[in-house]
Motif scaffolding. Structure first.
Motif, PDB file in Angstrom:
ATOM      1  N   THR A 230       0.846  -1.203   0.000  1.00 27.65           N
ATOM      2  CA  THR A 230       0.000   0.000   0.000  1.00 27.65           C
ATOM      3  C   THR A 230       0.873   1.241   0.000  1.00 27.65           C
ATOM      4  O   THR A 230       1.871   1.310   0.731  1.00 27.65           O
ATOM      5  CB  THR A 230      -0.916   0.024   1.237  1.00 27.65           C
ATOM      6  OG1 THR A 230      -1.788  -1.103   1.182  1.00 27.65           O
ATOM      7  CG2 THR A 230      -1.758   1.303   1.271  1.00 27.65           C
ATOM      8  N   VAL A 231       0.521   2.195  -0.849  1.00 26.03           N
ATOM      9  CA  VAL A 231       1.204   3.478  -0.857  1.00 26.03           C
ATOM     10  C   VAL A 231       0.197   4.552  -0.450  1.00 26.03           C
ATOM     11  O   VAL A 231      -0.948   4.561  -0.919  1.00 26.03           O
ATOM     12  CB  VAL A 231       1.837   3.794  -2.224  1.00 26.03           C
ATOM     13  CG1 VAL A 231       0.791   3.899  -3.324  1.00 26.03           C
ATOM     14  CG2 VAL A 231       2.662   5.059  -2.165  1.00 26.03           C
ATOM     15  N   VAL A 232       0.629   5.416   0.460  1.00 23.70           N
ATOM     16  CA  VAL A 232      -0.213   6.506   0.948  1.00 23.70           C
ATOM     17  C   VAL A 232       0.362   7.831   0.486  1.00 23.70           C
ATOM     18  O   VAL A 232       1.534   8.124   0.734  1.00 23.70           O
ATOM     19  CB  VAL A 232      -0.310   6.490   2.493  1.00 23.70           C
ATOM     20  CG1 VAL A 232      -1.161   7.669   2.983  1.00 23.70           C
ATOM     21  CG2 VAL A 232      -0.869   5.163   2.987  1.00 23.70           C
ATOM     22  N   ALA A 233      -0.454   8.609  -0.206  1.00 23.10           N
ATOM     23  CA  ALA A 233      -0.071   9.971  -0.587  1.00 23.10           C
ATOM     24  C   ALA A 233      -0.575  10.889   0.527  1.00 23.10           C
ATOM     25  O   ALA A 233      -1.755  11.247   0.574  1.00 23.10           O
ATOM     26  CB  ALA A 233      -0.683  10.335  -1.925  1.00 23.10           C
ATOM     27  N   GLU A 234       0.319  11.243   1.444  1.00 25.95           N
ATOM     28  CA  GLU A 234      -0.065  11.894   2.696  1.00 25.95           C
ATOM     29  C   GLU A 234      -0.785  13.211   2.470  1.00 25.95           C
ATOM     30  O   GLU A 234      -1.861  13.454   3.040  1.00 25.95           O
ATOM     31  CB  GLU A 234       1.194  12.109   3.549  1.00 25.95           C
ATOM     32  CG  GLU A 234       0.949  12.793   4.888  1.00 25.95           C
ATOM     33  CD  GLU A 234       0.312  11.870   5.907  1.00 25.95           C
ATOM     34  OE1 GLU A 234      -0.105  12.376   6.959  1.00 25.95           O
ATOM     35  OE2 GLU A 234       0.221  10.658   5.649  1.00 25.95           O
ATOM     36  N   ARG A 235      -0.227  14.101   1.650  1.00 24.71           N
ATOM     37  CA  ARG A 235      -0.838  15.424   1.477  1.00 24.71           C
ATOM     38  C   ARG A 235      -2.166  15.357   0.734  1.00 24.71           C
ATOM     39  O   ARG A 235      -3.032  16.200   0.924  1.00 24.71           O
ATOM     40  CB  ARG A 235       0.127  16.353   0.746  1.00 24.71           C
ATOM     41  CG  ARG A 235       1.280  16.833   1.611  1.00 24.71           C
ATOM     42  CD  ARG A 235       2.129  17.900   0.939  1.00 24.71           C
ATOM     43  NE  ARG A 235       3.020  17.357  -0.076  1.00 24.71           N
ATOM     44  CZ  ARG A 235       2.925  17.571  -1.379  1.00 24.71           C
ATOM     45  NH1 ARG A 235       1.927  18.306  -1.853  1.00 24.71           N
ATOM     46  NH2 ARG A 235       3.798  17.052  -2.224  1.00 24.71           N
ATOM     47  N   ALA A 239      -4.897   6.636  -0.363  1.00 21.83           N
ATOM     48  CA  ALA A 239      -4.170   5.386  -0.211  1.00 21.83           C
ATOM     49  C   ALA A 239      -4.584   4.442  -1.335  1.00 21.83           C
ATOM     50  O   ALA A 239      -5.763   4.383  -1.695  1.00 21.83           O
ATOM     51  CB  ALA A 239      -4.441   4.748   1.151  1.00 21.83           C
ATOM     52  N   CYS A 240      -3.605   3.724  -1.892  1.00 22.06           N
ATOM     53  CA  CYS A 240      -3.939   2.790  -2.970  1.00 22.06           C
ATOM     54  C   CYS A 240      -2.992   1.607  -2.933  1.00 22.06           C
ATOM     55  O   CYS A 240      -1.909   1.675  -2.344  1.00 22.06           O
ATOM     56  CB  CYS A 240      -3.890   3.476  -4.328  1.00 22.06           C
ATOM     57  SG  CYS A 240      -2.291   4.201  -4.758  1.00 22.06           S
ATOM     58  N   ASP A 254      -3.719   5.819 -11.328  1.00 26.03           N
ATOM     59  CA  ASP A 254      -5.048   5.198 -11.301  1.00 26.03           C
ATOM     60  C   ASP A 254      -5.920   5.792 -10.203  1.00 26.03           C
ATOM     61  O   ASP A 254      -7.148   5.808 -10.315  1.00 26.03           O
ATOM     62  CB  ASP A 254      -4.921   3.691 -11.084  1.00 26.03           C
ATOM     63  CG  ASP A 254      -4.359   2.967 -12.308  1.00 26.03           C
ATOM     64  OD1 ASP A 254      -4.355   3.575 -13.402  1.00 26.03           O
ATOM     65  OD2 ASP A 254      -3.934   1.812 -12.160  1.00 26.03           O
ATOM     66  N   ALA A 255      -5.258   6.305  -9.146  1.00 25.42           N
ATOM     67  CA  ALA A 255      -5.983   6.923  -8.032  1.00 25.42           C
ATOM     68  C   ALA A 255      -6.170   8.419  -8.227  1.00 25.42           C
ATOM     69  O   ALA A 255      -6.647   9.112  -7.329  1.00 25.42           O
ATOM     70  CB  ALA A 255      -5.253   6.641  -6.721  1.00 25.42           C
TER      71      ALA A 255
END
Length: 314
Positions: A230-235, A239-240, A254-255
C-alpha cells in the motif's frame, strides 16, 4: 543548479561530430538567456513523436543563450535517437524541461575522466570547467573506432591530458591499470555503456568513499520481490494498492494523482519523491549508497517497498 521549468527551443544548427552522432544546437527564438546549468547537467527533450529522452548538455555553460546536445543513433532505437537523426531539422521548435544535474562536477584538486562512446558528452563540459579553474585532469576516452568518437579532434588539442583509445587500434581501455591503485586527492567521473560503468564501479571499491561519480544512459532495474503493498499519498489523503507488475507511479495515476516522470528507468530523477514512513526497496541507478541507507527519498517509477506500506509526501 536544477530546474523543472518547461519551455520551447528552436533547432538553430545541426552537425555530425562523429559517425553515427548528431549534434544539435538549441536556442530561444529571440536568443534570450536560458536557465543556468552546470557541467554534468541534462535536459528532457520532448520530441514531436511523443517520445521524451534525456540528453546531456555538452556545450559551454558560460554561453547563456545556447544549449547543445549530441545524440548517438542507437541501432535499436525506441524512437528517440532515430527521430533526432532522420527527422529533426533546423527551424523545428521542441519543448524541453530542465536542466537537471545528477552528475555534478565538484573536483577541487584532480579529476580522472573516463568516457565510453557517447558518454563523452557530459564530460566535455567538465573538462572545460577544469581547464578554467586550473584543476589537474586526465581523460581516458574509449570507443569502437576513431571515426565514431565524438569530439575527438577538439579533445586532442589538450595534448597529453587526453588518451584516446579506439578499440580497433588499441583494444579495450586498461581499466585495472588505470584504477588498480587509488590516487590521492583524485575524483573519478565516468560515463558510458553499462559494461564500462560496472567495471569502473567494481575497481573503485578500494578508493576513498565519494571518489567515484557515475552517469548512466540506460537502466537495468535490480530484480527483487514483486509483492503488493500500500502506498499513501499523505498530502492528498489517498491510499492505494500497488499490485505485482505495477509501478508506484502507475498506481497513483489510477488513483488520480499524477506524478511527473520521464525516463521510467530510475535514471533521470524526475520522479524523486520524499518518503515519510516505510522502507523503500530502491531499484534506481541514481541514488548513492548513503541516500539509499537514509531512505528519505526514492524514484517511484521503478522502486518498491520492503514492507506492506509506504507513506509519501504527495
Amino acid at each position: 543548479m536544477t530546474s523543472d521549468a518547461e519551455f520551447s527551443l528552436q533547432v538553430t544548427a545541426v552537425a555530425s561530430p562523429a559517425s553515427g552522432v548528431r549534434q544539435v544546437r538549441l536556442e530561444r527564438h529571440d536568443r534570450t538567456v536560458l536557465p543556468e546549468w552546470e557541467p554534468g547537467a541534462h535536459i528532457d527533450v520532448m520530441l514531436p513523436n511523443g517520445v521524451v529522452r534525456q540528453y546531456s548538455l555538452c556545450g559551454d555553460p558560460q554561453d547563456p543563450s545556447v544549449y547543445e546536445i549530441a545524440v548517438l543513433r542507437a541501432p535499436q532505437s525506441r524512437g528517440g535517437s532515430e527521430y533526432v537523426h532522420t527527422r529533426l531539422r533546423v527551424g523545428d521548435v521542441i519543448p524541453v524541461r530542465g536542466p537537471r544535474n545528477n552528475f555534478a562536477f565538484a573536483a577541487r584538486r584532480r579529476a580522472l575522466f573516463i568516457a565510453g562512446g557517447i558518454g563523452i558528452t557530459p564530460i566535455l563540459a567538465m573538462i572545460r570547467r577544469a581547464e578554467r579553474e586550473g584543476i589537474d585532469w586526465t581523460l581516458v576516452y574509449g570507443g569502437r573506432s576513431r571515426d565514431t568518437m565524438a569530439f575527438a579532434d577538439e579533445l586532442e588539442r589538450y595534448g597529453d591530458g587526453v588518451q584516446l583509445v579506439p578499440e580497433d587500434e588499441f583494444g579495450l581501455v586498461n581499466l585495472p591499470g588505470l584504477l588498480g591503485t587509488p590516487l590521492p586527492d583524485t575524483e573519478v567521473y565516468c560515463c558510458g555503456p553499462t559494461g564500462l560503468l560496472d567495471a569502473v564501479q567494481a575497481l573503485c571499491k578500494p578508493w576513498p568513499a565519494g571518489s567515484l561519480h557515475l552517469e548512466r544512459f540506460s537502466g537495468t532495474v535490480t530484480d527483487g520481490p514483486n509483492d503488493a503493498f500500500t502506498v499513501v499519498a499523505e498530502r492528498s489523503g489517498v491510499a492505494c494498492s500497488v499490485v505485482p507488475g505495477q509501478s508506484i507511479v502507475e498506481a497513483l495515476a489510477d488513483a488520480g494523482i499524477i506524478v511527473p516522470t520521464s525516463c521510467g528507468e530510475g535514471l533521470c530523477g524526475t520522479c524523486e519523491t520524499k518518503v515519510l514512513d516505510g522502507v523503500p526497496d530502491h531499484r534506481d541507478l541514481l541514488l548513492g549508497d548513503d541516500e539509499r541507507e537514509a531512505g528519505t527519498s526514492m524514484m517511484i517509477c521503478v522502486s518498491r517497498a520492503k514492507g506492506e506500506r509506504l507513506v509519501l509526501d504527495l
